[in-house]
Each structure stands twice: as C-alpha cells, then as structure tokens.
Design a protein around this motif. Structure first.
Motif, mmCIF file in Angstrom:
data_model
loop_
_atom_site.group_PDB
_atom_site.id
_atom_site.type_symbol
_atom_site.label_atom_id
_atom_site.label_comp_id
_atom_site.label_asym_id
_atom_site.label_seq_id
_atom_site.Cartn_x
_atom_site.Cartn_y
_atom_site.Cartn_z
ATOM 1 N N TYR A 86 0.750 -1.403 0.132
ATOM 2 C CA TYR A 86 -0.015 0.135 -0.062
ATOM 3 C C TYR A 86 0.775 1.208 0.170
ATOM 4 C CZ TYR A 86 -3.649 -3.326 1.243
ATOM 5 O OH TYR A 86 -4.388 -4.368 1.171
ATOM 6 N N GLU A 90 -2.385 5.717 0.314
ATOM 7 C CA GLU A 90 -3.632 4.560 0.825
ATOM 8 C C GLU A 90 -3.409 4.571 2.106
ATOM 9 O OE1 GLU A 90 -3.905 1.928 -3.335
ATOM 10 O OE2 GLU A 90 -1.976 1.682 -1.907
ATOM 11 N N LEU A 120 -9.961 -0.253 -3.311
ATOM 12 C CA LEU A 120 -9.107 0.338 -2.797
ATOM 13 C C LEU A 120 -9.088 1.794 -3.659
ATOM 14 C CD1 LEU A 120 -5.914 -1.898 -2.463
ATOM 15 C CD2 LEU A 120 -7.120 -0.596 -0.678
ATOM 16 N N ASP A 121 -9.622 1.643 -5.051
ATOM 17 C CA ASP A 121 -9.600 2.783 -5.963
ATOM 18 C C ASP A 121 -10.774 3.524 -5.456
ATOM 19 O OD1 ASP A 121 -9.204 4.468 -8.470
ATOM 20 O OD2 ASP A 121 -11.423 3.581 -8.842
ATOM 21 N N MET A 124 -10.297 5.164 -2.263
ATOM 22 C CA MET A 124 -9.539 6.525 -2.435
ATOM 23 C C MET A 124 -10.352 7.589 -2.700
ATOM 24 S SD MET A 124 -6.571 5.786 -1.092
ATOM 25 C CE MET A 124 -5.305 7.311 -1.719
#
Length: 169
Positions: A86, A90, A120-121, A124
């Motif tokens: 990460y 992140e 994760l995208d 974020m």
C-alpha cells in the motif's frame, strides 16, 4: 454520500436494474436526499462503473501463462506469491482499521484481487481521512454489486452487522 449509496444498494439490488445517472438522480431527489449528496454519489458511482468495466475488459486470459501479458494488454494474473504493498497515500487515507479489513478480506479469499483494487480505488475517491470502517464496508458491498456478485453469507453478515454492541470473548 454513503446514505445515498446504501439506498441505491437496497433499492436496486441487482446492479443491472439501476437506472441511468440522470433518472437515478431524479429518483434520489424524490426520495428526499440532499442535492450535494446525490451529486457526490452519482460521481462516485460513475467512477465505480468505469473501474468495474476496466477490470472486466482487461481481465487476464486464464489460458495463458501467469507471467504472459493478456491479449487485451491489461492486467496479468496475480501469482499466489504476490504481495500487495500500500502506498503512503493509501495508508493515510484508509487508516489502519480499513486497511486491516481489506487485508482480512484478501487473506480470507473473500475478495478477488481485481475486486480488491476496485475497492481501494473507490475508497481513495471517498470522503473521510481516514475512511471510516463502516463506510469501507459500504464500498465493498457496492463493488460486489457493480460486478453483479452476491457476497458470501458470512461476508454479508460482517458487512451489514452493527458491531457497536459486540463483546469480544
């Protein structure tokens, strides 16, 4: 924004049944949501759609070797020896609780690598610094929704259960 996402998930359980952005915006407005929250949610949902389509279009060709590029020039199959590192951004934006939860899902085999990257995208792109664990759970639900997959019953219980009153043994 997350209240709007939960409403969309509950009312359009099958992602294919969800109306186009303009029509969905009108329906959300009629349901009483704030215009700013609706706008944020629609932008976030569009990003989810783009990310999900991107991973489906560039999914690896399973007939080829894991180290060979796919025919579409996109993702390669993840090796069982792979390790997700990460970035500092992140780590900062997600915080230890959310990163720990993503790692738990990943290690338990409940979240495929391409879906993890979409989680994760979208995390974020979500507000909050760090992203609250309850918000991350909604993001995970929405990623499963966007891929047209139903989470495992135990995972669904973990994502939907209120852990506020849970006692550790």
């Amino acid at each position: 924004m997350f209240e709007v996402l939960v409403y969309v998930y509950e009312n359009y359980w099958q992602g294919a049944a969800c109306p186009e952005s303009d029509r969905l915006g009108r329906k959300l407005m009629a349901a009483g949501f704030d215009a700013d929250e609706i706008q944020q949610a629609l932008i976030w949902l569009e990003g989810l759609s783009v990310a999900a389509r991107g991973t489906q279009l560039s999914a690896p060709d399973i007939s080829s070797e894991p180290t060979a590029p796919s025919r579409s020039g996109g993702l390669q199959a993840q090796s069982s020896n792979s390790l997700r590192v990460y970035s500092v951004a992140e780590q900062t934006h997600l915080g230890p609780q959310s990163l720990g939860f993503v790692s738990f899902l990943d290690n338990a085999g409940m979240l495929a690598p391409h879906m993890r990257e979409v989680v994760l995208d979208r995390a974020m792109a979500a507000p909050g610094d760090p992203v609250a664990l309850d918000d991350l759970k909604i993001i995970v639900l929405m990623v499963f929704w966007s891929f047209g997959k139903e989470p495992d019953a135990l995972l669904l219980d973990e994502l939907c259960e209120d852990t506020e009153g849970r006692l550790a043994h």
